[in-house]
Design a protein around this motif. Structure first.
Motif, short mmCIF file in Angstrom:
data_model
loop_
_atom_site.label_atom_id
_atom_site.label_comp_id
_atom_site.label_asym_id
_atom_site.label_seq_id
_atom_site.Cartn_x
_atom_site.Cartn_y
_atom_site.Cartn_z
N ARG A 90 35.35 66.16 14.40
CA ARG A 90 35.64 67.50 14.87
C ARG A 90 34.37 68.10 15.47
O ARG A 90 33.33 68.09 14.83
CB ARG A 90 36.16 68.36 13.71
CG ARG A 90 36.87 69.63 14.16
CD ARG A 90 37.57 70.30 12.98
NE ARG A 90 38.58 69.44 12.39
CZ ARG A 90 39.81 69.31 12.84
NH1 ARG A 90 40.19 69.97 13.92
NH2 ARG A 90 40.67 68.51 12.23
N LEU A 91 34.49 68.60 16.69
CA LEU A 91 33.31 69.01 17.42
C LEU A 91 33.26 70.53 17.64
O LEU A 91 34.29 71.16 17.90
CB LEU A 91 33.25 68.32 18.79
CG LEU A 91 33.26 66.80 18.79
CD1 LEU A 91 33.13 66.28 20.22
CD2 LEU A 91 32.15 66.24 17.92
N LYS A 92 32.06 71.04 17.56
CA LYS A 92 31.80 72.39 18.03
C LYS A 92 31.45 72.28 19.51
O LYS A 92 30.58 71.51 19.90
CB LYS A 92 30.63 73.02 17.26
CG LYS A 92 30.89 73.21 15.78
CD LYS A 92 29.65 73.79 15.09
CE LYS A 92 29.89 73.95 13.59
NZ LYS A 92 28.67 74.48 12.90
N VAL A 93 32.16 73.03 20.32
CA VAL A 93 31.97 72.96 21.76
C VAL A 93 31.56 74.35 22.25
O VAL A 93 32.26 75.34 21.99
CB VAL A 93 33.25 72.50 22.49
CG1 VAL A 93 32.99 72.35 23.99
CG2 VAL A 93 33.76 71.19 21.89
N SER A 94 30.45 74.42 22.95
CA SER A 94 29.96 75.70 23.46
C SER A 94 29.38 75.51 24.84
O SER A 94 29.21 74.39 25.33
CB SER A 94 28.89 76.28 22.51
OG SER A 94 27.76 75.41 22.44
N VAL A 128 27.50 72.43 28.89
CA VAL A 128 28.33 72.29 27.69
C VAL A 128 27.53 71.57 26.62
O VAL A 128 26.73 70.67 26.92
CB VAL A 128 29.64 71.54 28.00
CG1 VAL A 128 29.40 70.13 28.47
CG2 VAL A 128 30.56 71.53 26.78
N ARG A 129 27.72 72.00 25.38
CA ARG A 129 27.09 71.35 24.22
C ARG A 129 28.19 70.93 23.25
O ARG A 129 29.07 71.72 22.91
CB ARG A 129 26.10 72.28 23.54
CG ARG A 129 25.65 71.80 22.17
CD ARG A 129 24.48 72.59 21.62
NE ARG A 129 23.23 72.11 22.20
CZ ARG A 129 22.04 72.50 21.78
NH1 ARG A 129 21.92 73.40 20.80
NH2 ARG A 129 20.94 72.02 22.34
N LEU A 130 28.14 69.65 22.83
CA LEU A 130 29.04 69.12 21.82
C LEU A 130 28.23 68.85 20.57
O LEU A 130 27.16 68.22 20.64
CB LEU A 130 29.69 67.83 22.31
CG LEU A 130 30.39 67.85 23.67
CD1 LEU A 130 30.91 66.47 24.01
CD2 LEU A 130 31.52 68.87 23.67
N VAL A 131 28.72 69.29 19.42
CA VAL A 131 27.99 69.12 18.17
C VAL A 131 28.93 68.60 17.10
O VAL A 131 30.00 69.17 16.87
CB VAL A 131 27.36 70.45 17.69
CG1 VAL A 131 26.59 70.23 16.38
CG2 VAL A 131 26.44 71.03 18.76
N SER A 132 28.52 67.50 16.45
CA SER A 132 29.25 66.97 15.30
C SER A 132 28.40 67.18 14.06
O SER A 132 27.33 67.82 14.12
CB SER A 132 29.54 65.48 15.49
OG SER A 132 28.34 64.73 15.34
N TRP A 147 24.40 65.71 18.48
CA TRP A 147 24.73 66.64 19.55
C TRP A 147 24.60 65.96 20.91
O TRP A 147 23.93 64.92 21.06
CB TRP A 147 23.81 67.87 19.51
CG TRP A 147 22.34 67.51 19.55
CD1 TRP A 147 21.54 67.23 18.49
CD2 TRP A 147 21.54 67.35 20.72
NE1 TRP A 147 20.26 66.91 18.91
CE2 TRP A 147 20.23 66.98 20.28
CE3 TRP A 147 21.77 67.49 22.08
CZ2 TRP A 147 19.18 66.74 21.16
CZ3 TRP A 147 20.73 67.26 22.97
CH2 TRP A 147 19.45 66.89 22.50
N ALA A 148 25.26 66.56 21.90
CA ALA A 148 25.14 66.10 23.29
C ALA A 148 25.15 67.32 24.20
O ALA A 148 25.97 68.23 24.03
CB ALA A 148 26.29 65.18 23.65
#
Length: 295
Positions: free
Chosen positions: A22-26, A120-124, A128-129
């Motif tokens: 599940r990712l936090k997307v910002s 965009v930032r993806l964080v698990s 992160w990416a």
């Protein structure tokens, strides 16, 4: 522009480190805030590459669609379980090269503060990416993703049953120069300027030959060589189309100057016949070829 092998490396990395999480997307930059809100908090199910398009599928049948274009790049980081390249995409030097394996961040407590224009930032829970500079960054539906893929030709790195025959059909029905067709993403998805020049040289095909003038055997050889050379690029993270016999490095690797037969070697002698490598403009891009070998 990063070529198809880089996008497949990206898909592999996302699949390895983010799939099933599940990712936090910002959108630290703010330009993708609405799209990020549609994806935030959902599970990443699958990462798919086709040509130069990257599609990240989430559990509610929405996708993050990214095309890096000329300047796009992803950077990555995380804890000791988060392995892979630290950066994939532009900028680059000769060929396409990604940064080496990322090192675990000491006492990882989450991603660092964004640096630059992070679209965009993806964080698990483990890493992160960050995406910067992409031409396309959009949250799209299942139907929209199907439409993106439906506009593309076959991808040598997917190489599905029937793809080879479909490429041959699309190439041979056009009277356009094969040098243009090799970079037409509706004919062949993922090939860019480097693979175009190198595959045409390796198969001794005159770049100005109309696609309709090629026989099926020659067209098939172009497909097969694209499959082989691009697969090497996925494995190595760098486009190298020359054989080890031409490398002088004691480390058993090609230097930048040894990596290609004709790409960016205009004015230098052909590695095969000694003829001066040529360069011309075609389709607003530079084409490199050997007038001696490719006749």
């Amino acid at each position: 522009m990063p070529e198809g092998h880089s996008i497949h490396r990206l898909a592999r990395q996302f699949q390895d480190v983010f799939a099933g999480r599940r990712l936090k997307v910002s959108s630290p930059q703010g330009r993708f805030s609405e799209g990020a809100a549609r994806l935030d908090g959902h599970l990443l199910m699958e990462a798919v590459a086709h040509g130069k398009q990257l599609l990240l599928k989430f559990d509610h049948d929405l996708f993050l669609h990214v095309h890096l274009g000329l300047y796009g790049a992803w950077s990555f980081g995380g804890d000791k379980t988060f392995a892979g390249a630290s950066s994939i995409g532009a900028p680059r030097r000769i060929g396409e090269r990604e940064s080496g394996s990322s090192e675990a961040e000491p006492e990882y407590n989450g991603p660092p503060e964004p640096v630059g224009a992070v679209r965009v930032r993806l964080v698990s829970d483990h890493g992160w990416a960050d995406l910067r500079g992409a031409t396309t960054c959009a949250a799209i539906t299942l139907d929209e993703a199907a439409a993106v893929l439906g506009r593309l030709g076959p991808d040598p790195l997917r190489n599905r049953p029937g793809d080879r025959e479909e490429f041959i059909r699309r190439l041979r029905k056009r009277k356009t120069a094969v040098a243009l067709l090799m970079m037409d993403q509706t004919v062949l998805a993922g090939v860019g300027n480097i693979y175009r020049a190198e595959v045409l040289f390796r198969q001794a095909v005159d770049p100005w030959t109309p696609g309709s003038a090629l026989d099926a055997e020659t067209a098939g050889r172009l497909w097969d060589d694209a499959v082989a050379t691009m697969s090497d690029g996925v494995r190595d993270g760098k486009i190298v189309t020359t054989p080890p016999a031409l490398w002088t490095s004691g480390a058993g690797k090609a230097s930048d100057a040894e990596a290609h037969f004709v790409y960016k070697r205009q004015g230098l002698p052909c590695r095969a016949c000694g003829t001066e490598v040529g360069m011309a403009e075609i389709g607003a891009r530079k084409l490199y070829w050997c007038p001696g070998c490719q006749v």
